[in-house]
Design a protein around this motif. Structure first.
Motif, PDB file in Angstrom:
ATOM      1  N   TYR A 231       2.645  21.020  -3.050  1.00 27.23           N
ATOM      2  CA  TYR A 231       1.571  20.075  -2.766  1.00 27.23           C
ATOM      3  C   TYR A 231       1.677  19.423  -1.382  1.00 27.23           C
ATOM      4  N   ILE A 232       2.558  19.948  -0.545  1.00 31.89           N
ATOM      5  CA  ILE A 232       2.640  19.494   0.846  1.00 31.89           C
ATOM      6  C   ILE A 232       2.413  20.704   1.750  1.00 31.89           C
ATOM      7  N   ALA A 233       1.470  20.559   2.670  1.00 28.44           N
ATOM      8  CA  ALA A 233       1.170  21.627   3.629  1.00 28.44           C
ATOM      9  C   ALA A 233       2.257  21.655   4.702  1.00 28.44           C
ATOM     10  N   ASP A 234       2.293  22.716   5.476  1.00 25.10           N
ATOM     11  CA  ASP A 234       3.294  22.851   6.541  1.00 25.10           C
ATOM     12  C   ASP A 234       3.211  21.725   7.567  1.00 25.10           C
ATOM     13  N   ASP A 235       2.012  21.145   7.733  1.00 23.68           N
ATOM     14  CA  ASP A 235       1.855  20.048   8.691  1.00 23.68           C
ATOM     15  C   ASP A 235       2.228  18.691   8.100  1.00 23.68           C
ATOM     16  N   GLY A 236       2.694  18.680   6.850  1.00 20.94           N
ATOM     17  CA  GLY A 236       3.152  17.441   6.215  1.00 20.94           C
ATOM     18  C   GLY A 236       2.069  16.667   5.484  1.00 20.94           C
ATOM     19  N   THR A 237       0.853  17.185   5.440  1.00 20.14           N
ATOM     20  CA  THR A 237      -0.213  16.485   4.726  1.00 20.14           C
ATOM     21  C   THR A 237      -0.167  16.832   3.246  1.00 20.14           C
ATOM     22  N   ILE A 238      -0.688  15.912   2.441  1.00 19.34           N
ATOM     23  CA  ILE A 238      -0.708  16.108   0.992  1.00 19.34           C
ATOM     24  C   ILE A 238      -1.935  16.922   0.604  1.00 19.34           C
ATOM     25  N   ASN A 239      -1.712  17.993  -0.146  1.00 15.41           N
ATOM     26  CA  ASN A 239      -2.801  18.746  -0.751  1.00 15.41           C
ATOM     27  C   ASN A 239      -3.074  18.041  -2.075  1.00 15.41           C
ATOM     28  N   LYS A 240      -4.068  17.175  -2.074  1.00 13.79           N
ATOM     29  CA  LYS A 240      -4.321  16.306  -3.234  1.00 13.79           C
ATOM     30  C   LYS A 240      -4.689  17.086  -4.484  1.00 13.79           C
ATOM     31  N   LYS A 241      -5.403  18.181  -4.334  1.00 15.97           N
ATOM     32  CA  LYS A 241      -5.752  19.009  -5.504  1.00 15.97           C
ATOM     33  C   LYS A 241      -4.486  19.605  -6.129  1.00 15.97           C
ATOM     34  N   ALA A 242      -3.574  20.073  -5.277  1.00 12.49           N
ATOM     35  CA  ALA A 242      -2.319  20.647  -5.779  1.00 12.49           C
ATOM     36  C   ALA A 242      -1.448  19.566  -6.412  1.00 12.49           C
ATOM     37  N   LEU A 243      -1.415  18.366  -5.818  1.00 13.05           N
ATOM     38  CA  LEU A 243      -0.639  17.267  -6.402  1.00 13.05           C
ATOM     39  C   LEU A 243      -1.232  16.862  -7.746  1.00 13.05           C
ATOM     40  N   GLU A 244      -2.543  16.799  -7.808  1.00  9.10           N
ATOM     41  CA  GLU A 244      -3.206  16.463  -9.065  1.00  9.10           C
ATOM     42  C   GLU A 244      -2.858  17.481 -10.151  1.00  9.10           C
ATOM     43  N   ALA A 245      -2.864  18.761  -9.796  1.00 11.73           N
ATOM     44  CA  ALA A 245      -2.508  19.816 -10.749  1.00 11.73           C
ATOM     45  C   ALA A 245      -1.047  19.688 -11.181  1.00 11.73           C
ATOM     46  N   ASP A 246      -0.161  19.364 -10.240  1.00 14.24           N
ATOM     47  CA  ASP A 246       1.259  19.187 -10.543  1.00 14.24           C
ATOM     48  C   ASP A 246       1.460  18.028 -11.520  1.00 14.24           C
ATOM     49  N   VAL A 247       0.805  16.913 -11.261  1.00 15.22           N
ATOM     50  CA  VAL A 247       0.905  15.740 -12.141  1.00 15.22           C
ATOM     51  C   VAL A 247       0.323  16.069 -13.521  1.00 15.22           C
ATOM     52  N   ALA A 248      -0.832  16.743 -13.543  1.00  7.57           N
ATOM     53  CA  ALA A 248      -1.464  17.100 -14.819  1.00  7.57           C
ATOM     54  C   ALA A 248      -0.556  17.997 -15.657  1.00  7.57           C
ATOM     55  N   GLU A 249       0.141  18.917 -15.009  1.00  7.05           N
ATOM     56  CA  GLU A 249       1.063  19.802 -15.732  1.00  7.05           C
ATOM     57  C   GLU A 249       2.288  19.043 -16.227  1.00  7.05           C
ATOM     58  N   LYS A 250       2.870  18.222 -15.358  1.00  6.50           N
ATOM     59  CA  LYS A 250       4.105  17.523 -15.724  1.00  6.50           C
ATOM     60  C   LYS A 250       3.897  16.475 -16.813  1.00  6.50           C
ATOM     61  N   PHE A 251       2.727  15.874 -16.851  1.00  6.47           N
ATOM     62  CA  PHE A 251       2.459  14.817 -17.822  1.00  6.47           C
ATOM     63  C   PHE A 251       1.315  15.192 -18.759  1.00  6.47           C
ATOM     64  N   LYS A 252       1.201  16.478 -19.080  1.00  7.95           N
ATOM     65  CA  LYS A 252       0.085  16.944 -19.902  1.00  7.95           C
ATOM     66  C   LYS A 252       0.047  16.301 -21.286  1.00  7.95           C
TER      67      LYS A 252
END
Length: 165
Positions: A78-99
C-alpha cells in the motif's frame, strides 16, 4: 499489527486539537485492558526484514519510525515507490485484516484512510505514521468492554469519552 504498535513509542507532540487526549488510546498497553479486543491480524513474516533494519534503534526518531512504517507499507503493497499511500490498497489491507469487525473497518476507512489525518501527529511525522496512529486509536475505541481495575479504569473512562466525541 506491528505497524500500528511501532508508532506509539514516539508519541504525538505539538498537536492542538480536542482529540489530543484520545491519542493516549494508541498506547499498546490500552489493548491489554480490553476484555474483548478485535481479532488481531496474523503475523506477517514479510515485514520481519523491516524490523531488523529500522526497528532496533535505541533512540527512535520520527524519521526512523517513518522509515519503518514505509518499509512495512511497501512490503504489504500500500506504499508506492515514491512513498505515497495507495489508499485503495490500504483500505483493502485493513478490510482483509479486520474482516471480522466490519464496524471497525468502516471507522478506519472513514476517519483514517479517507480523511485528513494531520491532527494525528506533529509536522515531523509522515502521513503514513499519522494514518497508522489514527488506525490504532480507532482499534482502541472499538473495544466493547474495558477492564475497570487499576490503570485500566483510566483507559476505560478515556475510551468512553473519546467514543462519544
Amino acid at each position: 499489527m506491528h505497524r500500528f504498535v511501532v508508532l506509539v513509542a514516539f508519541g504525538v507532540a505539538s498537536v492542538l486539537t480536542i482529540k489530543e487526549e484520545c491519542f493516549k488510546l494508541a498506547n499498546p498497553v490500552t489493548m491489554s485492558c480490553c476484555k474483548a479486543p478485535p481479532p488481531r491480524p496474523s503475523k506477517d513474516e514479510s515485514i520481519k526484514e523491516c524490523f531488523e533494519k529500522f526497528g532496533k534503534t535505541r533512540k527512535p526518531t520520527a524519521e526512523t519510525a517513518c522509515e519503518l512504517e514505509l518499509c512495512i507499507g511497501k512490503k504489504q503493497g500500500y506504499i508506492a515507490d515514491d512513498g505515497t499511500i495507495n489508499k485503495k490498497a490500504l483500505e483493502a489491507d485493513v478490510a482483509e485484516k479486520f474482516k471480522q469487525s466490519p464496524d471497525l473497518v468502516e471507522n478506519i476507512t472513514k476517519h483514517c484512510i479517507n480523511a485528513d489525518v494531520d491532527e494525528y501527529g506533529s509536522e515531523d511525522f509522515c502521513e503514513l505514521m499519522k494514518t497508522s496512529h489514527c488506525i490504532h486509536v480507532q482499534i482502541a475505541m472499538a473495544c466493547p468492554e474495558y477492564d475497570d481495575r487499576g490503570h485500566c479504569s483510566e483507559i476505560k473512562s478515556l475510551a468512553e469519552k473519546c467514543s462519544a466525541e
